[in-house]
Write a protein that holds these residues in place. Structure first.
Motif, PDB file in Angstrom:
ATOM      1  N   LYS A 445       0.576  -1.460   0.220  1.00 10.68           N
ATOM      2  CA  LYS A 445       0.124  -0.235  -0.014  1.00 10.68           C
ATOM      3  C   LYS A 445       1.240   1.144   0.104  1.00 10.68           C
ATOM      4  O   LYS A 445       1.517   1.264   0.912  1.00 10.68           O
ATOM      5  CB  LYS A 445      -0.915   0.346   1.154  1.00 10.68           C
ATOM      6  N   GLU A 446       0.617   2.078  -0.758  1.00 12.25           N
ATOM      7  CA  GLU A 446       1.770   3.480  -0.663  1.00 12.25           C
ATOM      8  C   GLU A 446       0.128   4.296  -1.429  1.00 12.25           C
ATOM      9  O   GLU A 446      -0.478   4.304  -2.403  1.00 12.25           O
ATOM     10  CB  GLU A 446       2.410   3.315  -2.163  1.00 12.25           C
ATOM     11  N   ASN A 447       0.374   5.439  -1.020  1.00  7.59           N
ATOM     12  CA  ASN A 447      -0.337   7.097  -0.539  1.00  7.59           C
ATOM     13  C   ASN A 447      -2.013   6.415  -1.160  1.00  7.59           C
ATOM     14  O   ASN A 447      -2.091   7.115  -1.887  1.00  7.59           O
ATOM     15  CB  ASN A 447       0.110   7.653  -2.081  1.00  7.59           C
ATOM     16  N   GLN A 448      -2.171   5.455  -0.032  1.00 15.06           N
ATOM     17  CA  GLN A 448      -3.516   5.126  -0.343  1.00 15.06           C
ATOM     18  C   GLN A 448      -4.131   4.025  -1.089  1.00 15.06           C
ATOM     19  O   GLN A 448      -5.162   3.926  -1.381  1.00 15.06           O
ATOM     20  CB  GLN A 448      -4.640   6.358   0.015  1.00 15.06           C
ATOM     21  N   GLN A 449      -2.932   3.659  -2.041  1.00 13.04           N
ATOM     22  CA  GLN A 449      -3.580   2.847  -3.002  1.00 13.04           C
ATOM     23  C   GLN A 449      -2.901   1.679  -2.646  1.00 13.04           C
ATOM     24  O   GLN A 449      -1.679   1.531  -2.464  1.00 13.04           O
ATOM     25  CB  GLN A 449      -3.057   3.580  -4.627  1.00 13.04           C
ATOM     26  N   THR A 450      -4.121   0.770  -2.979  1.00 15.75           N
ATOM     27  CA  THR A 450      -3.097  -0.757  -2.914  1.00 15.75           C
ATOM     28  C   THR A 450      -2.547  -1.219  -4.612  1.00 15.75           C
ATOM     29  O   THR A 450      -3.288  -1.041  -5.353  1.00 15.75           O
ATOM     30  CB  THR A 450      -4.825  -1.728  -2.329  1.00 15.75           C
ATOM     31  N   PHE A 451      -1.578  -2.020  -4.240  1.00 16.50           N
ATOM     32  CA  PHE A 451      -0.454  -2.647  -5.241  1.00 16.50           C
ATOM     33  C   PHE A 451      -0.861  -3.805  -5.290  1.00 16.50           C
ATOM     34  O   PHE A 451      -0.634  -4.498  -4.042  1.00 16.50           O
ATOM     35  CB  PHE A 451       0.521  -1.575  -5.401  1.00 16.50           C
ATOM     36  N   TYR A 452      -0.260  -4.691  -6.586  1.00 17.82           N
ATOM     37  CA  TYR A 452      -0.421  -6.371  -6.697  1.00 17.82           C
ATOM     38  C   TYR A 452       0.526  -6.395  -7.034  1.00 17.82           C
ATOM     39  O   TYR A 452       0.522  -6.136  -8.372  1.00 17.82           O
ATOM     40  CB  TYR A 452      -1.334  -7.316  -6.603  1.00 17.82           C
ATOM     41  N   VAL A 453       1.312  -7.855  -7.769  1.00 21.36           N
ATOM     42  CA  VAL A 453       2.593  -8.446  -8.337  1.00 21.36           C
ATOM     43  C   VAL A 453       1.428  -8.911  -9.388  1.00 21.36           C
ATOM     44  O   VAL A 453       0.628  -8.942  -9.070  1.00 21.36           O
ATOM     45  CB  VAL A 453       3.441  -8.891  -7.837  1.00 21.36           C
ATOM     46  N   ALA A 454       1.880  -8.157 -10.554  1.00 18.66           N
ATOM     47  CA  ALA A 454       1.747  -8.747 -12.211  1.00 18.66           C
ATOM     48  C   ALA A 454       2.385  -8.581 -13.049  1.00 18.66           C
ATOM     49  O   ALA A 454       3.661  -7.549 -12.711  1.00 18.66           O
ATOM     50  CB  ALA A 454      -0.141  -7.770 -12.412  1.00 18.66           C
ATOM     51  N   GLU A 455       3.083  -9.847 -13.431  1.00 21.06           N
ATOM     52  CA  GLU A 455       4.213  -9.671 -14.405  1.00 21.06           C
ATOM     53  C   GLU A 455       5.426  -9.416 -14.549  1.00 21.06           C
ATOM     54  O   GLU A 455       6.247  -8.322 -15.175  1.00 21.06           O
ATOM     55  CB  GLU A 455       3.000  -9.632 -15.584  1.00 21.06           C
ATOM     56  N   GLY A 456       5.526  -9.300 -13.058  1.00 16.10           N
ATOM     57  CA  GLY A 456       7.133  -9.267 -12.319  1.00 16.10           C
ATOM     58  C   GLY A 456       7.473  -7.381 -11.674  1.00 16.10           C
ATOM     59  O   GLY A 456       8.303  -7.112 -11.422  1.00 16.10           O
ATOM     60  N   SER A 457       5.799  -6.701 -11.984  1.00 18.31           N
ATOM     61  CA  SER A 457       6.190  -6.020 -10.727  1.00 18.31           C
ATOM     62  C   SER A 457       4.859  -5.332 -10.570  1.00 18.31           C
ATOM     63  O   SER A 457       3.776  -5.780 -10.564  1.00 18.31           O
ATOM     64  CB  SER A 457       6.479  -4.646 -12.480  1.00 18.31           C
ATOM     65  N   LYS A 464     -12.673   1.314  -6.926  1.00 17.03           N
ATOM     66  CA  LYS A 464     -14.281   1.766  -8.000  1.00 17.03           C
ATOM     67  C   LYS A 464     -14.670   2.590  -6.891  1.00 17.03           C
ATOM     68  O   LYS A 464     -14.907   2.597  -5.619  1.00 17.03           O
ATOM     69  CB  LYS A 464     -14.977   0.263  -7.892  1.00 17.03           C
ATOM     70  N   PRO A 465     -15.316   3.813  -7.717  1.00 16.38           N
ATOM     71  CA  PRO A 465     -15.495   4.694  -6.433  1.00 16.38           C
ATOM     72  C   PRO A 465     -17.491   4.024  -5.705  1.00 16.38           C
ATOM     73  O   PRO A 465     -17.004   5.194  -4.701  1.00 16.38           O
ATOM     74  CB  PRO A 465     -16.074   5.985  -7.984  1.00 16.38           C
ATOM     75  N   GLU A 466     -17.458   3.247  -6.389  1.00 17.03           N
ATOM     76  CA  GLU A 466     -19.380   2.407  -5.750  1.00 17.03           C
ATOM     77  C   GLU A 466     -18.560   1.659  -4.701  1.00 17.03           C
ATOM     78  O   GLU A 466     -19.601   1.639  -3.645  1.00 17.03           O
ATOM     79  CB  GLU A 466     -19.951   1.644  -6.010  1.00 17.03           C
ATOM     80  N   VAL A 467     -17.630   1.823  -3.993  1.00 21.27           N
ATOM     81  CA  VAL A 467     -16.812   0.991  -2.787  1.00 21.27           C
ATOM     82  C   VAL A 467     -16.111   1.579  -2.142  1.00 21.27           C
ATOM     83  O   VAL A 467     -15.047   2.756  -2.544  1.00 21.27           O
ATOM     84  CB  VAL A 467     -15.682  -0.479  -3.248  1.00 21.27           C
ATOM     85  N   ILE A 468     -16.479   2.131  -1.142  1.00 22.40           N
ATOM     86  CA  ILE A 468     -15.915   3.165   0.275  1.00 22.40           C
ATOM     87  C   ILE A 468     -15.446   2.317   0.758  1.00 22.40           C
ATOM     88  O   ILE A 468     -16.463   1.416   1.802  1.00 22.40           O
ATOM     89  CB  ILE A 468     -17.270   4.247   0.823  1.00 22.40           C
ATOM     90  N   HIS A 469     -14.025   2.930   1.808  1.00 23.81           N
ATOM     91  CA  HIS A 469     -13.778   2.199   3.001  1.00 23.81           C
ATOM     92  C   HIS A 469     -14.017   2.736   4.147  1.00 23.81           C
ATOM     93  O   HIS A 469     -13.033   3.572   4.166  1.00 23.81           O
ATOM     94  CB  HIS A 469     -12.420   0.864   2.384  1.00 23.81           C
ATOM     95  N   LEU A 470     -14.951   2.597   5.193  1.00 26.96           N
ATOM     96  CA  LEU A 470     -14.638   3.201   5.823  1.00 26.96           C
ATOM     97  C   LEU A 470     -12.988   3.742   6.206  1.00 26.96           C
ATOM     98  O   LEU A 470     -12.433   4.764   7.306  1.00 26.96           O
ATOM     99  CB  LEU A 470     -15.174   3.680   7.261  1.00 26.96           C
ATOM    100  N   ARG A 471     -12.321   2.199   6.865  1.00 32.54           N
ATOM    101  CA  ARG A 471     -10.532   2.245   7.425  1.00 32.54           C
ATOM    102  C   ARG A 471     -10.225   2.755   6.365  1.00 32.54           C
ATOM    103  O   ARG A 471      -9.018   3.772   6.597  1.00 32.54           O
ATOM    104  CB  ARG A 471     -10.430   0.610   7.220  1.00 32.54           C
ATOM    105  N   SER A 472     -10.254   2.639   4.842  1.00 35.41           N
ATOM    106  CA  SER A 472      -9.079   4.110   4.567  1.00 35.41           C
ATOM    107  C   SER A 472      -9.034   5.092   4.608  1.00 35.41           C
ATOM    108  O   SER A 472      -8.598   5.883   4.531  1.00 35.41           O
ATOM    109  CB  SER A 472      -9.133   3.247   3.190  1.00 35.41           C
ATOM    110  N   LEU A 473     -10.307   5.136   5.015  1.00 37.29           N
ATOM    111  CA  LEU A 473     -10.913   7.208   5.018  1.00 37.29           C
ATOM    112  C   LEU A 473     -10.176   6.925   5.733  1.00 37.29           C
ATOM    113  O   LEU A 473      -9.671   8.453   6.359  1.00 37.29           O
ATOM    114  CB  LEU A 473     -12.601   6.796   4.909  1.00 37.29           C
ATOM    115  N   LYS A 474     -10.885   6.938   7.589  1.00 32.86           N
ATOM    116  CA  LYS A 474      -9.669   6.756   8.613  1.00 32.86           C
ATOM    117  C   LYS A 474      -8.641   7.262   8.280  1.00 32.86           C
ATOM    118  O   LYS A 474      -7.582   7.766   8.951  1.00 32.86           O
ATOM    119  CB  LYS A 474     -10.116   5.427   9.920  1.00 32.86           C
ATOM    120  N   GLU A 475      -7.338   5.757   7.855  1.00 31.76           N
ATOM    121  CA  GLU A 475      -6.926   6.275   7.349  1.00 31.76           C
ATOM    122  C   GLU A 475      -5.515   7.761   6.771  1.00 31.76           C
ATOM    123  O   GLU A 475      -4.392   8.181   6.473  1.00 31.76           O
ATOM    124  CB  GLU A 475      -5.833   4.745   6.024  1.00 31.76           C
TER     125      GLU A 475
END
Length: 798
Positions: A445-457, A464-475
């Motif tokens: 996680k960097e700058n409130q964005q999640t990254f995952y490995v795909a093709e070596g990077s 998705k704008p429809e998905v609001i995570h309260l935990r993320s907003l707290k962070e």
């Protein structure tokens, strides 16, 4: 854009086909349910003079399936009335009607030849542009449409629902080689937004994603068990919540699924994979095959790895002893590693604690986990494009709290790989390369964005704008104000969200204080307020422990203050000058309902179980629940000539029996929610939709709700309700204490001893609620009920 599907057809009215039709009905889609024509006339049909040519006989299979939907538990329909959206038919007479639908779903027997023959018939009446999908759990999507036209193939794909479709979140979409990518995206959006599913795109490989990994995991668990001599209950103790898995663990899951079904799914992979090592894993052990031959296939047969019996002690669940193939009493399982997992908070810490142990249960957990992780890594690119689809498929399809790659991150990627290599295991090349590049996890996680490995990077995960995570907003430091029980969080666009986070989200003084502070903050700086949280349940009611302690100490002034604070807070919330939208989900009980009732609108999750259940602990609703129900009745029946007694009787029955809705739709039917209240099928979108509702009130020019008078049935109406309770007591249906509670509830709902038709104020009704509540708190049997609920978690009938 999600495809606009208003009409659908389901071909195949077995359990799965009928349940898919039911879920389409749940979201308002008119659905044609087709099946084959029966070969014989039943005795009942003969007695009516019907022949094989009669439509009632020809449509019998689909008609019976629709009738079963109304009785099936757990209910496939949000409301049994929704069955009216489903029309029965048969494949011979009604196939031409497929020209009128937007989506055709095939759910016939898992036989490639039968499916191919059906698609040949379907294409003869197929309207170009209509989506056609198969609910197959493992047959090749491409093989099913061999010989069909290119246009048909472009509109054909797999849509694999998990059973039961209403409740299981996962929907696997499987494109064929020629499926139009735009249609895949449209169906993905439709699955998420309309059907409320978690959608993953799988590749056309045996058993797709979730069943491929899940079946592998169950089979390696069985293998470890048989090799090392673990018992059924030992394996289930390890492979349940301790590993971040459901309580059903391994063997209760197999019993629920059906051992015959599981062996069939395993055999499907066994037949189709070429790697000999993989083939060996998917060759179901002889003990499973023998149990299937005996008919010990699980819950549907009354016995599998577990068996329920009745004896002098009541109901008992026995477990199968594999060495003797006899059933015996379950043995309690405990160890330091299991205790460490039990006390750890959160799935990541639980699995880490379990695998860090040194006993034989920690060893079992590690031996299972390492194989599942390596197998999942080997299948990246083969069964799914990314680790995200694989993780989500296991969470949504098998109810794991962590997917395989999330689990790997939790236990430490580099450390666990070193341990695997020390044990002589082969690590997939891409994993070794990833670690060699200096990476220590598959996600970051960097700058409130999640990254995952795909093709070596690392690749950014789609937000998705429809998905609001309260935990993320707290962070992101979006908390406006907070205390121990609740927080006010900035949702953006001038809307704030009041989130409960007390134990079980139970309402105490801290939450009530935060509601008051939230109104002050919104009054000054915001346009609207949403009441929502993302806990397991929305709210299980008021803090019963505090009430019981005060009652046992006979601190009646303190109890009175608690109830007054609750009532006054809810009254102020109802007449607040800014719009309020409540967004309950799952369990919303007692005080949880009373928090929602003052809102201008309730936007609920479809799976919301909603009810005023206070009588279960010897009390009545006193946070405004009785007042609101009678007020809504008074508002809806404006003609003073209409007798409202039958409607009050219905409220009396619902509250007096602690009736809880089976869905948000059922809550509307019971009168707990208003016709203007709505529900959302995808719970991930709940807060987004509640925020949109609040903004609509603002855009329309919001005006606060005025104080209104309530027409009540008075002393005569009270007598009617109390007579009903007396008859139930005479019939042995309720106890003396139940009757006492019922009489007090009747007094409140009737508006006390005033003449019928009297108009009373909201405050008058609140006073009646509070007085009845206080008097019941002083009853020893009520205190016994409260104590029993706190210690046993269920109601006491005394």
């Amino acid at each position: 854009m999600a495809r606009n599907i208003r009409q659908a057809a389901v071909i195949g009215s077995g359990v799965m086909g009928a349940s898919i039709a039911a879920h389409l009905a749940n979201v308002g889609i008119s659905t044609l349910l087709l099946d084959i024509i029966p070969k014989d006339v039943t005795e009942e049909e003969k007695s009516k003079g019907l022949t094989l040519d009669h439509p009632a006989v020809r449509n019998r299979l689909a008609t019976k399936a629709i009738q079963r939907l109304k009785k099936t538990k757990p209910a496939p329909l949000f409301d049994s009335d929704y069955a009216s959206f489903i029309t029965p038919g048969n494949i011979e007479d009604d196939l031409a009607k497929l020209q009128d639908v937007d989506w055709v779903i095939e759910v016939v027997v898992e036989n490639l030849a039968i499916k191919q023959q059906l698609y040949e018939k379907v294409e003869q009446v197929w309207k170009p542009g209509t989506i056609v999908t198969s609910n197959t759990s493992g047959i090749s999507i491409n093989a099913m449409v061999e010989g069909r036209s290119d246009a048909f193939k472009e509109h054909f794909l797999g849509t694999h629902f998990f059973n039961p479709p209403r409740y299981m979140k996962l929907l696997e979409i499987i494109p064929g080689e020629q499926t139009n990518p735009e249609i895949v995206e449209e169906m993905k959006q439709f699955g998420e937004k309309t059907l409320g599913k978690g959608v993953v795109v799988a590749k056309d490989t045996p058993n797709f994603i979730a069943n491929r990994i899940g079946t592998f995991g169950l089979l390696v668990t069985l293998s470890e068990m048989l090799e090392k001599g673990y018992t059924v209950e030992e394996v289930d103790a390890v492979t349940g919540p301790a590993m971040g898995r459901p309580k059903s663990a391994t063997f209760r899951t197999l019993d629920l699924v059906g051992l015959d079904t599981f062996v069939h799914v395993a055999h499907n992979v066994f037949e189709k994979v070429e790697d000999e090592q993989e083939k060996a894993v998917f060759n179901a052990p002889s003990v499973l095959k023998n149990m299937v031959e005996k008919g010990w296939i699980g819950e549907k047969a009354g016995q599998g790895f577990y068996k329920k019996i009745k004896n002098e002690q009541g109901k008992q669940i026995l477990s199968l002893q594999l060495e003797t193939m006899e059933y015996g009493s379950q043995q309690k399982v405990s160890s330091p590693s299991l205790e460490a997992a039990k006390t750890a908070k959160g799935a990541k810490n639980k699995v880490k604690a379990l695998l860090s142990g040194k006993d034989r249960y920690a060893e079992l957990a590690w031996n299972i986990t390492k194989q599942v992780l390596l197998y999942s890594a080997e299948k990246v690119g083969e069964i799914a494009d990314t680790i995200v689809e694989m993780d989500e498929a296991m969470k949504w399809g098998f109810n794991w709290e962590l997917g395989p790659f999330e689990t790997w991150d939790a236990i430490g990627l580099t450390r666990s790989v070193e341990k695997m290599e020390a044990e002589g295991l082969t690590i997939p090349k891409w994993v070794k390369d990833w670690i060699a590049d200096g990476n220590e996890s598959f996600y970051k996680k960097e700058n409130q964005q999640t990254f995952y490995v795909a093709e070596g990077s690392f690749t950014a995960r789609e937000e998705k704008p429809e998905v609001i995570h309260l935990r993320s907003l707290k962070e992101q430091n979006k908390v406006i104000t907070s205390n121990s029980g609740a927080s006010l969080i900035d949702l953006g666009d001038g809307v704030a969200c009041l989130e409960f986070h007390s134990p079980n989200n139970a309402i105490g003084a801290d939450i009530l204080l935060m509601i008051q502070q939230s109104m002050e903050e919104v009054r000054k700086n915001y346009e609207g307020l949403v009441i929502a949280n993302q806990g397991r349940n929305f709210c299980v009611g008021a803090n019963l422990m505090i009430l019981l302690m005060e009652a046992q100490d006979e601190e009646w002034d303190e109890v009175d203050n608690i109830i007054r604070m609750f009532q006054n807070t809810m009254y102020t919330l109802k007449h607040f000058e800014k719009p309020v939208v409540a967004a309950p989900h799952r369990m919303a009980l007692g005080g949880g309902v009373e928090v929602c009732m003052p809102a201008d609108q309730v936007v609920a999750a479809a799976e919301t179980y909603y009810g005023l259940v206070e009588v279960g602990v010897g009390l009545i609703p006193a946070g405004g629940g009785c007042k609101e129900l009678t007020l809504r009745l008074s508002q809806s029946v404006t003609n003073r000539e209409v007798d409202i007694q039958p409607y009050v009787n219905q409220i009396f029955e619902n509250v007096g029996t602690a009736k809880v809705s089976t869905s948000a739709a059922d809550a509307k039917k019971l009168g707990y929610m208003r016709p203007t209240d709505t529900f959302v099928t995808n719970p991930d979108h709940l807060i987004f939709e509640a925020k949109r509702a609040a903004l609509r009130f603002v855009q329309d020019g919001y005006t606060p709700k005025p104080e209104e008078k309530i027409r009540v049935v008075g002393r005569d109406g009270k007598a009617v309700m109390q007579l009903g309770a007396h008859q139930m007591k005479l019939g042995g249906l309720i106890s003396d204490h139940d009757q006492l509670i019922a009489n007090k509830l009747a007094h409140v709902l009737a508006g006390g001893d005033v003449p019928a038709g009297t108009l009373v104020t909201e405050q008058y009704m609140l006073d009646l609620e509070r007085e009845a509540f206080l008097s019941l708190c002083g009853e020893p049997k009520t205190q016994q009920r409260m104590q029993h609920m706190l210690t046993k978690g269920k109601a006491l009938r005394n």
